[in-house]
Design a protein around this motif. Structure first.
Motif, PDB file in Angstrom:
ATOM      1  N   ARG A 164     -41.271 -71.638 -50.648  1.00 42.84           N
ATOM      2  CA  ARG A 164     -42.113 -70.686 -51.370  1.00 42.84           C
ATOM      3  C   ARG A 164     -43.587 -71.107 -51.406  1.00 42.84           C
ATOM      4  NH1 ARG A 164     -42.490 -65.449 -52.865  1.00 42.84           N
ATOM      5  NH2 ARG A 164     -44.304 -65.338 -54.206  1.00 42.84           N
ATOM      6  N   ALA A 167     -52.184 -61.773 -55.002  1.00 43.02           N
ATOM      7  CA  ALA A 167     -52.648 -60.706 -55.896  1.00 43.02           C
ATOM      8  C   ALA A 167     -53.790 -61.200 -56.783  1.00 43.02           C
ATOM      9  CB  ALA A 167     -51.489 -60.204 -56.755  1.00 43.02           C
ATOM     10  N   ASP A 171     -51.876 -72.955 -60.842  1.00 42.31           N
ATOM     11  CA  ASP A 171     -51.324 -74.302 -61.016  1.00 42.31           C
ATOM     12  C   ASP A 171     -51.097 -75.053 -59.704  1.00 42.31           C
ATOM     13  OD1 ASP A 171     -49.237 -72.828 -60.064  1.00 42.31           O
ATOM     14  OD2 ASP A 171     -47.802 -73.377 -61.625  1.00 42.31           O
ATOM     15  N   GLU A 172     -51.315 -74.403 -58.547  1.00 43.71           N
ATOM     16  CA  GLU A 172     -51.050 -75.124 -57.293  1.00 43.71           C
ATOM     17  C   GLU A 172     -52.248 -76.015 -56.965  1.00 43.71           C
ATOM     18  OE1 GLU A 172     -48.751 -73.327 -54.101  1.00 43.71           O
ATOM     19  OE2 GLU A 172     -49.022 -71.413 -55.107  1.00 43.71           O
ATOM     20  N   ASP A 194     -45.843 -59.779 -57.394  1.00 41.35           N
ATOM     21  CA  ASP A 194     -44.394 -60.018 -57.402  1.00 41.35           C
ATOM     22  C   ASP A 194     -43.786 -60.069 -58.805  1.00 41.35           C
ATOM     23  OD1 ASP A 194     -44.485 -60.302 -54.660  1.00 41.35           O
ATOM     24  OD2 ASP A 194     -43.533 -62.277 -54.612  1.00 41.35           O
TER      25      ASP A 194
HETATM   26  C1  LIG Z   1     -42.567 -68.034 -46.503  1.00 43.93           C
HETATM   27  C2  LIG Z   1     -42.882 -66.650 -47.008  1.00 43.93           C
HETATM   28  C3  LIG Z   1     -43.062 -65.604 -46.102  1.00 43.93           C
HETATM   29  C4  LIG Z   1     -43.353 -64.332 -46.563  1.00 43.93           C
HETATM   30  N1  LIG Z   1     -43.518 -63.344 -45.630  1.00 43.93           N
HETATM   31  C5  LIG Z   1     -43.871 -62.116 -46.046  1.00 43.93           C
HETATM   32  C6  LIG Z   1     -44.105 -61.070 -45.101  1.00 43.93           C
HETATM   33  O1  LIG Z   1     -43.959 -61.274 -43.885  1.00 43.93           O
HETATM   34  N2  LIG Z   1     -44.491 -59.857 -45.551  1.00 43.93           N
HETATM   35  C7  LIG Z   1     -44.670 -59.602 -46.896  1.00 43.93           C
HETATM   36  O2  LIG Z   1     -45.051 -58.493 -47.280  1.00 43.93           O
HETATM   37  N3  LIG Z   1     -44.435 -60.567 -47.825  1.00 43.93           N
HETATM   38  C8  LIG Z   1     -44.028 -61.799 -47.441  1.00 43.93           C
HETATM   39  N4  LIG Z   1     -43.802 -62.785 -48.374  1.00 43.93           N
HETATM   40  C9  LIG Z   1     -43.938 -62.432 -49.808  1.00 43.93           C
HETATM   41  C10 LIG Z   1     -45.394 -62.521 -50.256  1.00 43.93           C
HETATM   42  O3  LIG Z   1     -45.872 -63.809 -49.990  1.00 43.93           O
HETATM   43  C11 LIG Z   1     -45.496 -62.194 -51.743  1.00 43.93           C
HETATM   44  O4  LIG Z   1     -45.077 -60.863 -51.952  1.00 43.93           O
HETATM   45  C12 LIG Z   1     -46.919 -62.362 -52.283  1.00 43.93           C
HETATM   46  O5  LIG Z   1     -47.348 -63.697 -52.119  1.00 43.93           O
HETATM   47  C13 LIG Z   1     -47.021 -61.946 -53.760  1.00 43.93           C
HETATM   48  O6  LIG Z   1     -48.274 -62.302 -54.275  1.00 43.93           O
HETATM   49  P1  LIG Z   1     -48.449 -62.702 -55.808  1.00 43.93           P
HETATM   50  O7  LIG Z   1     -49.893 -63.009 -55.986  1.00 43.93           O
HETATM   51  O8  LIG Z   1     -47.808 -61.694 -56.677  1.00 43.93           O
HETATM   52  O9  LIG Z   1     -47.595 -64.032 -55.991  1.00 43.93           O
HETATM   53  P2  LIG Z   1     -47.816 -65.484 -55.364  1.00 43.93           P
HETATM   54  O10 LIG Z   1     -48.477 -65.398 -54.048  1.00 43.93           O
HETATM   55  O11 LIG Z   1     -46.492 -66.164 -55.475  1.00 43.93           O
HETATM   56  O12 LIG Z   1     -48.834 -66.194 -56.378  1.00 43.93           O
HETATM   57  C14 LIG Z   1     -48.505 -66.502 -57.701  1.00 43.93           C
HETATM   58  C15 LIG Z   1     -49.292 -67.730 -58.114  1.00 43.93           C
HETATM   59  O13 LIG Z   1     -49.215 -67.902 -59.534  1.00 43.93           O
HETATM   60  C16 LIG Z   1     -49.066 -69.268 -59.844  1.00 43.93           C
HETATM   61  N5  LIG Z   1     -48.478 -69.405 -61.181  1.00 43.93           N
HETATM   62  C17 LIG Z   1     -47.292 -68.917 -61.613  1.00 43.93           C
HETATM   63  N6  LIG Z   1     -47.075 -69.261 -62.891  1.00 43.93           N
HETATM   64  C18 LIG Z   1     -48.149 -69.995 -63.296  1.00 43.93           C
HETATM   65  C19 LIG Z   1     -48.486 -70.652 -64.503  1.00 43.93           C
HETATM   66  N7  LIG Z   1     -47.687 -70.624 -65.573  1.00 43.93           N
HETATM   67  N8  LIG Z   1     -49.673 -71.315 -64.569  1.00 43.93           N
HETATM   68  C20 LIG Z   1     -50.525 -71.334 -63.492  1.00 43.93           C
HETATM   69  N9  LIG Z   1     -50.235 -70.734 -62.311  1.00 43.93           N
HETATM   70  C21 LIG Z   1     -49.058 -70.076 -62.208  1.00 43.93           C
HETATM   71  C22 LIG Z   1     -48.115 -69.737 -58.732  1.00 43.93           C
HETATM   72  O14 LIG Z   1     -48.100 -71.130 -58.585  1.00 43.93           O
HETATM   73  C23 LIG Z   1     -48.729 -69.022 -57.523  1.00 43.93           C
HETATM   74  O15 LIG Z   1     -49.763 -69.788 -56.960  1.00 43.93           O
HETATM   75  C24 LIG Z   1     -43.481 -64.068 -47.951  1.00 43.93           C
HETATM   76  C25 LIG Z   1     -43.273 -65.110 -48.861  1.00 43.93           C
HETATM   77  C26 LIG Z   1     -42.977 -66.383 -48.398  1.00 43.93           C
HETATM   78  C27 LIG Z   1     -42.767 -67.493 -49.404  1.00 43.93           C
END
Ligand SMILES: Cc1cc2nc3c(=O)[nH]c(=O)nc-3n(C[C@H](O)[C@H](O)[C@H](O)COP(=O)(O)OP(=O)(O)OC[C@H]3O[C@@H](n4cnc5c(N)ncnc54)[C@H](O)[C@@H]3O)c2cc1C
Length: 404
Positions: free
Chosen positions: A126, A15, A35-36, A274
């Motif tokens: 994750r 996102a 942070d990754e 998420d």
């Molecule tokens: C193995 C796996 C398979 C998946 N398969 C599917 C699928 O088939 N279909 C589907 O729809 N979804 C799937 N998902 C779920 C999908 O990956 C997530 O819904 C999506 O990544 C959400 O995006 P996001 O940006 O909200 O969060 P994320 O991708 O988790 O990114 C959040 C980022 O914020 C960083 N962060 C958090 N807190 C801090 C902080 N305090 N300081 C600095 N950085 C920080 C984290 O380290 C991370 O890099 C899967 C997930 C996994 C783990």
């Protein structure tokens, strides 16, 4: 740009990266903080990296220019400043929280070491680090236990089996992927895993993880049975990473509460992905995270009408390789009394297609092994338009490949 008008996006996941990129395209440069250690990547494809099908480079996301690597430890809302673990501060005008989810750790005594690190051999699934750690530990013949039989557990078990591990999957519910699939589709997933040599135990509760010298040795079931294990994967679900928001006094229920403009209870702070809870729903899926990022980018670029009104999220799982296996599920896959069901199954080919119709609307469906019709079905479901009354076109939607 002064720090007071600066957009800071916290979290360089799906996102956050999408939002920062869109903002850049719309002429609103943003600072992305994550942070990754790795280059931002597509988390959805981690199982393919674990299976050895893709290298980490292949799943890298095109990172926007302004990416800062830092772990944020606090939000000072009065000063509009983020505190970082290294003691530095980042000022924001508008902050977007895109912090994603944390893996849920099951309450097993053996997991909780005094220094809060998982025992050697026990991995969450994750992050890229989790994936590379698992990848390093897996070898042909290694005994792996996957705890959890949802989307994550099934993907992990399959990837480990493809790498030659002896895999046991322990699922507490009575069938696999019970949240998305109906019993017939679950059975096909089970068959696919068994064909790969995975031993699946359903209605099986894990009671503890036993370690020796800091490394995992076995997994103990509720009935006392112990499975030897060199590797354990925890795939017990995720919970929104909302701790920073909560500590800063922002309204949080399951996730960070947002309205249709993706505003939190603080008008200077938005949330997407998420970590956000919109209209009662925390999606935990990629498509809603990306849609929220797009809607918010338009809003921050000045479109007063941009709103996010929810996503009809389709779950799709592709288990590629020699024995490719595809499935897609959406909406309600179990009919209520009075619903119409159209179902086609081919046991030999391992394909299964089913749709559920309520009144004159498509309310859900599941496709396994044969996904040729998924786009048309998803559009009919997303549009929520009434279906033609004679039912013919519906069957056509399910069989536009000729129904073979
Ligand atoms: C193995 C796996 C398979 C998946 N398969 C599917 C699928 O088939 N279909 C589907 O729809 N979804 C799937 N998902 C779920 C999908 O990956 C997530 O819904 C999506 O990544 C959400 O995006 P996001 O940006 O909200 O969060 P994320 O991708 O988790 O990114 C959040 C980022 O914020 C960083 N962060 C958090 N807190 C801090 C902080 N305090 N300081 C600095 N950085 C920080 C984290 O380290 C991370 O890099 C899967 C997930 C996994 C783990």
């Amino acid at each position: 740009m002064t720090s007071n008008s600066r957009v800071v996006v916290l979290g360089a996941g799906l996102a956050g990266v999408r939002l920062a990129r869109r903002l850049g395209e719309l002429g609103v440069p943003a600072l992305l903080v994550g942070d990754e250690e790795h280059r931002p990547y597509n988390r959805v494809l981690l199982a393919e990296v674990l299976a050895g099908r893709y290298s980490p480079d292949v799943i890298a996301l095109p990172a926007p220019a302004g990416l800062v690597r830092a772990k944020v430890t606090g939000i000072d809302r009065d000063r509009r400043v983020l505190a970082c673990a290294d003691g530095s501060e980042i000022a924001y005008g508008t902050l977007v929280l895109a912090t994603g989810s944390n893996p849920v750790l099951p309450p097993l005594r053996g997991l909780f070491t005094p220094d809060h690190v998982l025992p050697e051999g026990v991995h969450a699934f994750r992050t890229m680090d989790d994936c590379l750690g698992l990848s390093k530990a897996v070898r042909p013949g290694v005994r792996a236990v996957v705890i959890g039989g949802g989307l994550l557990g099934v993907s992990a078990a399959r990837a480990l089996a493809v790498r030659g591990a002896q895999v046991v999957l322990a699922q507490q519910a009575e069938r696999l992927m019970e949240r998305q699939l109906d019993p017939n589709a679950s059975r096909l997933v089970l068959r696919h895993l068994k064909d790969l040599g995975v031993e699946v135990h359903t209605e099986c509760r894990v009671r503890d993880v036993r370690c020796l010298g800091g490394a995992v040795r076995s997994v103990e079931m509720a009935d006392g049975y112990a499975l030897d294990a060199d590797l354990v994967v925890l795939a017990c679900g995720v919970s929104p990473r909302a701790g920073l928001a909560k500590a800063a006094g922002i309204a949080v229920h399951k996730g960070i509460l947002v309205d249709d403009r993706l505003c939190t209870s603080d008008p200077h702070i938005r949330a997407v992905g998420d970590c956000a809870q919109h209209d009662g729903t925390v999606y935990g899926l990629a498509a809603p995270a990306l849609e929220q990022a797009d809607a918010l980018a338009a809003s921050l670029a000045g479109d007063p009408d941009s709103r996010y009104t929810g996503t009809r999220a389709l779950t799709r799982l592709t288990l590629a390789g020699n024995s490719a296996f595809d499935l897609a599920a959406f909406g309600e896959t179990e009919p209520r009394p009075g619903d119409d069901v159209v179902q086609l199954a081919d046991a030999t080919r391992g394909t299964y297609r089913k749709v559920v119709v309520r009144d004159d609307r498509l309310v859900g469906g599941v496709l396994v092994g044969e996904l040729g019709t998924v786009g048309a079905l998803a559009r009919a479901w997303e549009g929520a338009e009434p279906l033609p009354s004679d039912g013919g076109p519906l069957l056509h939607l399910l069989t536009n490949d000729g129904g073979t």
